[in-house]
Every structure is written in C-alpha cells, then in structure tokens.
Write a protein that holds these residues in place. Structure first.
Motif, mmCIF file in Angstrom:
data_model
loop_
_atom_site.group_PDB
_atom_site.id
_atom_site.type_symbol
_atom_site.label_atom_id
_atom_site.label_comp_id
_atom_site.label_asym_id
_atom_site.label_seq_id
_atom_site.Cartn_x
_atom_site.Cartn_y
_atom_site.Cartn_z
ATOM 1 N N LYS B 144 0.831 -1.209 0.000
ATOM 2 C CA LYS B 144 0.000 0.000 0.000
ATOM 3 C C LYS B 144 0.861 1.253 0.000
ATOM 4 O O LYS B 144 1.921 1.282 0.629
ATOM 5 N N TYR B 146 0.757 5.307 0.932
ATOM 6 C CA TYR B 146 0.053 6.401 1.601
ATOM 7 C C TYR B 146 0.735 7.700 1.193
ATOM 8 O O TYR B 146 1.966 7.763 1.123
ATOM 9 N N SER B 163 -0.782 9.765 -6.904
ATOM 10 C CA SER B 163 -1.972 8.905 -7.020
ATOM 11 C C SER B 163 -2.137 8.416 -8.450
ATOM 12 O O SER B 163 -2.516 7.276 -8.711
ATOM 13 N N GLU B 176 -1.323 -0.672 -4.042
ATOM 14 C CA GLU B 176 -2.548 0.102 -4.226
ATOM 15 C C GLU B 176 -2.524 1.322 -3.308
ATOM 16 O O GLU B 176 -1.743 1.371 -2.353
ATOM 17 N N GLY B 179 -4.424 5.547 0.988
ATOM 18 C CA GLY B 179 -5.127 6.747 1.430
ATOM 19 C C GLY B 179 -4.188 7.915 1.642
ATOM 20 O O GLY B 179 -2.980 7.807 1.415
ATOM 21 N N CYS B 198 -9.782 13.045 -3.032
ATOM 22 C CA CYS B 198 -10.140 11.687 -2.569
ATOM 23 C C CYS B 198 -11.190 11.078 -3.491
ATOM 24 O O CYS B 198 -11.105 9.907 -3.857
ATOM 25 N N THR B 203 -10.410 7.307 -2.873
ATOM 26 C CA THR B 203 -9.688 6.955 -1.658
ATOM 27 C C THR B 203 -10.163 7.836 -0.499
ATOM 28 O O THR B 203 -11.164 8.554 -0.631
ATOM 29 N N GLN B 204 -9.472 7.787 0.615
ATOM 30 C CA GLN B 204 -9.933 8.561 1.773
ATOM 31 C C GLN B 204 -8.777 9.128 2.590
ATOM 32 O O GLN B 204 -7.634 8.689 2.432
#
Lengths: 369, 247
Positions: B144, B146, B163, B176, B179, B198, B203-204
């Motif tokens: 992941k 971030y 992103s 992936e 966030g 987002c 995403t968040q």
C-alpha cells in the motif's frame, strides 16, 4: 584507477551470458538496449551466429523513449514479433540504460505474457556484471518458467551451464555427449530446449553458469549435481560415476602450496587443476577472476578482482601459468606461460587455437608442453 | 509482514511522520523496519538521536560484495530497525538507481527474512520522478502507498501526481493506494479541496495531524513526539494513524 583494466581485456558481460545460454533453445531473447548493440551480444560474443539461427533482438531504445519512460515501445514490438515468430518462450533482459532508468522487466514480462500467452521471463541484466551471472540467472529462470516435472527418468543427466563462451564449438560438447552415451547414460543438454529437464536423475555442472540452476533443482526437486568437466581420462571416469551420486559433489583439491597457476572460468580451471594432478602429478592452483563456488576452492587458490592484484600475485607466486594469451602481458617474464584461449575473454582473437580437452590426455599434454 | 510506502511533496513532513508512526508501533510491541529512500539519508535521524546512519550506498561503495546487514541496519528508538538507502551527492550520479540498487541489496542479503519485521515502512523522497522512485511500490515491495499532504495547492498537486502513478501501474500488480494523510501546515486548515481529490482517486483521508509546535520542539531535541511528549494530542494523532496502517 584501481579497478580499471589497463592492459588485459574484460570478460563478456551479463547480457551476453543470457543470449549465449538461451541461443539454441528456440526462444526469443529481447535485449533492451540502443540500436547497434546486437552485434556485441550475438556476433562478437557468439561464435554460433553464422552456423545456427537464433531469435535475438535489440529493442533499439532511443534517448527519447528512455527519458519519457515509454515502455510500450518495447512491449508492443515484442508482442508483434512474437505473434509472427511463435517462439517457445520470450526472455527480456537489460543493459546499462534501462538499469539507470529503473525499467521494471518483471512487470513488462508479465504484461507480454498476458498478451501473447507465450511463457515470458526476464533477467534484469545491467551490462556491468560478468556473463556467468547473466547466463546463470537466465538458465534458472528458463527452467522455472518452462519446465514441468512429470516423472523421474533414471540414468539421465542434464548438462548445465554449457555455452561456447567457456566451451568452444570445437567438438567439446560432442565429446561430453559421447562419453555418457557410450555408457548408456542419456544426456540432456540444457542449452537445447527441453521440457524434461526436471525429470532427469542427475545434473552435471560444466561451468559456473550452471550453478544457480543446479542448486535450484537440488533444493526443489532433489536432483543431485556434480561440478566437474571430463578433462583427461581419469577425471572422465570420475564424471561417469554421476548416476551413483546422492548429493552434490565437488572436486576435492587439497594443495596448500604451489607455483603452478591456472586462470580462466572457475569450474573449468578447477577441473583442469584436478586433471593435471591425476594425469601428470602436477599440483596446480586456481586464480579466480570470475564467480566461483567456495566449496571447490583449494587452500592454494587465490581470488582477485583487479588487474593490479592479479599481476602482483602472479609476480609473487607463479612460475608456471596456464591462461588466455592476453594474460601473458601481466605475467612475470621469467614464468613459463602456457596458452589456453578463453572465448569469453579474448573473443575471436585466438578462437582457432582453443584446444578440445574433453576426455583427451594428449590435448592436455599439449597444453603443458 | 506488511510493507507500506509513504510518498508526498518534498518538505511535507514524511520523515517526521514515518518516524513517529514507527515509534508509536514499536512502543506497542510491533517490530518495525523503516527504510529511508533518499540520498540525504535523513529519514531515521529522529529515531537515532539526530545521528545520520551510514547508508547502504555508502557502505556498498566501500565494501562491495563483502557488505553485510550489520553494516547497514541499526536499532533506533524502541528497537525500530533503521536503514537508509543513501545515494549520490547533490547534482551528481543517479538517486533513483541508488534506491533500486539498495532495495535489491536488502533482498539479496535476505534482510526481511533475517529480521522478520512485522511492518516495513519505505519513506520515499518526494514525487515519483523516475523509475527508481517507483521501486518501493513495485510487486514484492509495498502493498500500500500512503501519501502525506497538506491542503495547500502544490501539495495536493503532488499528491494527485503520485496517485496517478499508482493508478497507471495497476496493470502491473503494483501497490494500491492506501489513502491520504493530512499534515496541516497551518491552523485551522480547510479539508474540502483534499476531499475532492479523494473522490477523484476513490480513496480517503486515513488520518490528520494538526499543526502543533510540539512537533518542532521534539525535532529540535532530535527525537519523536512519541518519546518526548507521549501524552500530547499530536502524539495521539500519530498513534491513531499507526493503528489505521497496521491493523
């Protein structure tokens, strides 16, 4: 300047090793490199180029594609060529430029495989390591990607690590085949495409390039291996015992002190040293200038990585030297120098003087005459 | 073992955040390995009392194939395993290749198999400007990514670019997007613009760090707020983010 080669040559690079070990396997090798470099890998480093066909391509990487990271130029062209040629497998490998821009060969191979349904693997060569490393990784990846274990075939030996870079195309391969076939032992040369490689009962490693694959097959498929070349009669008899081995076998050499040294491919040199001991009573050491297997090193052997170091060692210790003719230029003038050309080192310069030492005492005597 | 990569605009506070997250997780008994992917080699200074560790590239240049893990992996605050890829001096060489070479070297030395960390955190310099900087998000590395960002326009722009890179590499089984982490540079700061981003990338925001002078104070003392101000509100926010990342 310590690591600069000022007098002697350098060995063929990792990319050439990949092309060489896969040359006769019926696949397609794509080197991601600038246009024009194909001749280095597939003619200068490849004596078979005028005798046997092989699909070796260069991606013709341009500065613009490198800067812009246009991987699709490589993948699209590879897919297009593969659909036309229908190779048994595809291998992608690199060179200095993709190494610097960080090309993800693993991801590109996976993308090409999805688009072509042809087994595809990659060897992320950088052009900065020796041919041994490239050939070794390529052979291992080839086996992982294309071979399937079905059933153990007793009395069958894979010959691992054969390339003309170490064993020239002057009948050496044929003598090894004959040695085994005369005794009813079936031989698979890993240099030829074979789906049955994992079914063999034993592996004979004939150069350090076969070591990665041999270890992989021992660890994952319990196939024992022997590291030796059948140089001279007595060593040939030793090699013929391979169907009886149950675990990895390395040549034992215990010489602690000598002034007789051999320079060349590590496994070849160890085998030659052993043969000299068995046939001629000569205790010879090996000077390692390439990758080696630690378990086969004798106390008198020496590892070097720079020209100065090699020169100083020979000056201090060697009175008799067997090596490629180019090494004569850094050998002490008083030492007896016995010429043994090595294609991966001097290329075509002395290719017609490369002897065939396999299973032949007379040729061995000629080298030290 | 999970592996994550932290990206974000230069100067946004990635290393401070990584070090505090590492310290927070280690305090809870999690075995953490933090790998700084920056030629400056300063990702882990807060975990090592301000000391810069010898980098992988520096030691590899000195020792070559004799390089050992003990030359390049060090225990910092709360036992966090600290490592710096390092790279060339400014204006020379290739920083991206330095990251590739260093991460490959850790693999070859079986660093993850030997130390067996529960989590590996790659703290990556700035934007995904070349192949080398995408290395930590490739298959076999982080699962992941971030992104640390403020709500400022240029920071959001860099966040969008990173992103986009993650999105572009989807077909290659790369990491992936996990966030965004909002690191507020001023107080108060509006989240609306970032919430829009987002939505764009589905995403968040997984955590927020309020502007707090204690962060600067801890940095001046060459340490983390987790160690120096463990009861502070900002320490709590780092712990909350750590919990979101390592469930």
């Amino acid at each position: 300047m310590k690591n600069t080669l000022k007098i002697i040559s350098c060995y063929s690079a990792d990319t050439a090793g990949v092309c060489s070990i896969l040359y006769e396997m019926g696949g397609m090798v794509v080197v991601h490199d600038a246009s024009g470099c194909n001749s280095t890998y597939s003619t200068h480093d490849e004596p078979r180029w005028s005798k046997y066909p092989s699909n070796i391509f260069i991606s013709a990487l341009t500065e613009r594609d490198a800067i812009m990271g246009r991987d699709e130029t490589l993948t699209d062209n590879t897919v297009k060529a593969a659909k036309e040629l229908e190779p048994r497998f595809i291998c992608l490998c690199g060179s200095p430029m993709p190494a610097l821009i960080g090309t993800d060969f693993y991801a590109l191979a996976s993308e090409i495989e999805k688009k072509t349904s042809i087994p595809t693997f990659s060897v992320a060569t950088t052009g900065t390591y020796s041919y041994i490393q490239g050939a070794g990784l390529a052979l291992k990846e080839f086996i992982i990607k294309t071979s399937v274990y079905k059933k153990r075939e007793e009395n069958t030996v894979n010959i691992l690590g054969y390339t003309p870079l170490d064993l020239y195309i002057n009948g050496q391969k044929e003598r090894i085949v004959k040695l085994f076939e005369d005794k009813g032992i079936k031989v698979n040369f890993s240099s030829e495409y074979s789906e049955n490689i994992l079914n063999a009962s034993h592996n004979l490693v004939v150069s350090q390039s076969g070591m990665e694959a041999a270890k992989y097959m021992w660890e994952n498929y319990d196939i024992p291996y022997m590291c030796a070349l059948p140089i001279g009669e007595k060593l040939s008899k030793f090699v013929l015992d391979i169907p009886n081995i149950k675990e990895p076998v390395f040549l034992e050499r215990n010489t602690a002190k000598t002034s007789f040294y051999i320079l060349g491919e590590s496994l070849f040199s160890q085998s030659l040293a052993k043969a000299l001991s068995l046939e001629e009573g000569i205790d010879a050491g090996v000077v390692y200038t390439l990758e080696k297997e630690d378990r086969a090193v004798a106390p008198c052997d020496y590892t070097t990585s720079t020209e100065e170091d090699t020169e100083n060692f020979l000056k201090e210790k060697a009175e008799n030297i067997i090596a490629d003719p180019i090494y004569k230029h850094i050998s002490p003038v008083n030492a007896k120098f016995m010429s043994l050309p090595h294609f991966a080192f001097s290329g075509r310069c002395f290719e017609h003087n490369i002897p065939n030492l396999m299973c032949d005492d007379h040729a061995l005597k000629e080298v030290i005459k | 073992m999970i592996k994550i990569a932290i990206y974000g605009k230069g100067g946004i506070g990635k290393s401070t955040l990584c070090s505090n997250i590492s310290a927070a997780l280690a305090k809870k008994g999690v075995k953490v390995m933090q790998i700084g992917c920056d030629p400056k080699s300063d990702s882990t200074v807060l975990l090592n009392a301000g000391e810069k560790l010898p980098s992988i590239m520096k030691k590899y240049t000195e020792k070559g194939s004799a390089l050992e893990l003990k030359d390049i992996v060090f225990q910092g605050e709360n036992g966090v395993l600290c490592c710096e890829t390092g790279g060339p001096p400014p204006g020379t060489g290739c920083a991206g290749r330095g990251i590739i070479n260093s991460l490959e070297r850790l693999e070859k030395l079986n660093a993850y198999g030997i130390y067996k960390p529960d989590i590996v955190i790659f703290d990556v310099l700035g934007d995904v400007v070349c192949g080398g900087f995408s290395m930590p998000m490739r298959k076999g590395y982080a699962q992941k990514v971030y992104v640390v960002t403020s709500s400022e326009k240029m920071s959001r722009y860099a966040c969008g670019n990173i992103s986009m890179a993650v999105e572009n590499f989807k077909g290659r089984d790369y990491a992936e997007l996990g966030g965004y982490i909002l690191n507020k540079k001023t107080s108060p700061e509006d989240n609306k613009a970032l919430e829009g981003l987002c939505k764009d990338f589905n995403t968040q925001i997984i955590g927020e760090v309020e502007y707090d002078p204690l962060i600067k104070e801890a940095e001046e003392k060459d340490t983390t707020v987790i160690k120096t101000f463990p009861e502070s509100k900002v320490a709590l926010s780092f712990m909350n983010i750590a919990e979101k990342i390592y469930v």
